[in-house]
Design a protein around this motif. Sequence first.
Motif, mmCIF file in Angstrom:
data_model
loop_
_atom_site.group_PDB
_atom_site.id
_atom_site.type_symbol
_atom_site.label_atom_id
_atom_site.label_comp_id
_atom_site.label_asym_id
_atom_site.label_seq_id
_atom_site.Cartn_x
_atom_site.Cartn_y
_atom_site.Cartn_z
ATOM 1 N N ILE A 199 0.841 -1.205 0.000
ATOM 2 C CA ILE A 199 0.000 0.000 0.000
ATOM 3 C C ILE A 199 0.873 1.251 0.000
ATOM 4 O O ILE A 199 0.608 2.218 -0.723
ATOM 5 C CB ILE A 199 -0.948 -0.016 1.215
ATOM 6 N N ARG A 202 2.224 2.520 -3.427
ATOM 7 C CA ARG A 202 1.363 2.980 -4.520
ATOM 8 C C ARG A 202 1.758 4.394 -4.950
ATOM 9 O O ARG A 202 2.152 5.217 -4.115
ATOM 10 C CB ARG A 202 -0.115 2.987 -4.084
ATOM 11 N N ARG A 204 1.760 8.238 -5.788
ATOM 12 C CA ARG A 204 1.059 9.314 -5.098
ATOM 13 C C ARG A 204 0.057 9.978 -6.028
ATOM 14 O O ARG A 204 0.296 10.145 -7.226
ATOM 15 C CB ARG A 204 2.053 10.343 -4.557
ATOM 16 N N VAL A 208 -5.883 9.763 -3.828
ATOM 17 C CA VAL A 208 -5.529 8.508 -3.152
ATOM 18 C C VAL A 208 -4.706 8.739 -1.887
ATOM 19 O O VAL A 208 -4.810 7.973 -0.918
ATOM 20 C CB VAL A 208 -4.757 7.599 -4.126
ATOM 21 N N ASP A 209 -3.908 9.803 -1.857
ATOM 22 C CA ASP A 209 -2.954 10.000 -0.768
ATOM 23 C C ASP A 209 -3.567 9.933 0.634
ATOM 24 O O ASP A 209 -3.032 9.235 1.508
ATOM 25 C CB ASP A 209 -2.226 11.335 -0.954
ATOM 26 N N ARG A 212 -4.438 6.241 1.411
ATOM 27 C CA ARG A 212 -3.252 5.409 1.536
ATOM 28 C C ARG A 212 -2.507 5.701 2.832
ATOM 29 O O ARG A 212 -2.096 4.788 3.557
ATOM 30 C CB ARG A 212 -2.328 5.633 0.340
ATOM 31 N N ASP A 213 -2.347 6.985 3.162
ATOM 32 C CA ASP A 213 -1.613 7.349 4.369
ATOM 33 C C ASP A 213 -2.323 6.840 5.622
ATOM 34 O O ASP A 213 -1.671 6.412 6.589
ATOM 35 C CB ASP A 213 -1.439 8.863 4.440
#
Length: 244
Positions: A199, A202, A204, A208-209, A212-213
């Motif tokens: 994950i 992936r 940036r 999505v950031d 994901r974070d």
Amino acid sequence: APDRKDRVQDAVATTVRAGRGGVVCLVDATERAWSTRPRCTRCDLTLPDLTPRLFSHHTPPGACTPCLGLGNIRVVQADTLIGDAEATIENGAIEGGKSVVEAARARGIPVDVPWRTLPWEARSALLDGDGEWEGATSQVNRRIATGKAPDRLLRLASETVCPACEGTRLGEVARAVTVGQMRLPVLSGMPLGEAREWIAGRPRHPIVDPLRDELVRRLGFLLRSGLGHLSLDRGAASLSAGEL
């Protein structure tokens, strides 16, 4: 010309409406297909919108249909349907009721002799089917799956991994979706450390950031708690007291 462009746009819009969101055009002597929704033009399959509910086995859109999102189904094995090998078919040697008796008579299989004396081919046809009849085993399992089986048949059933979703509990569409060539069931089955690494790697993107974070942060907490050997698809019943 502007007039021609307007006519083409109107024609395409009309075609899309008539084609339920799809249109096929001839471009340089080659047919090309477009669709306003995720759709396979070869098999005529339109996919639903990829919403969060589609990826949760707790919701009807996301749950595997055969097992209802449980990952397991209750089935009976053929040998458990034989109540008494010394009994005859007409006297209930095999579970299945009148349909078994009718199937036997239609195939010229004696219904008034002990079950154990029947040739293997006859017993196999009645239990497993022969192409024309589904067989007592499939018939009983279908009744169990639809909630129409009596308690005496349910007591013969045992739990097994759902063959449709292979225990992932997700529906067909959710199992097929990929992100970076990764499917959700595969990612959920990884050890937490490997899942976090994938994950975090992936590319940036502004949309999505944040997601994901947050996933990386939560997985990092589990890793720091000493749970890196677990996977996201582990059921609560399989966890030890310390892991809970």
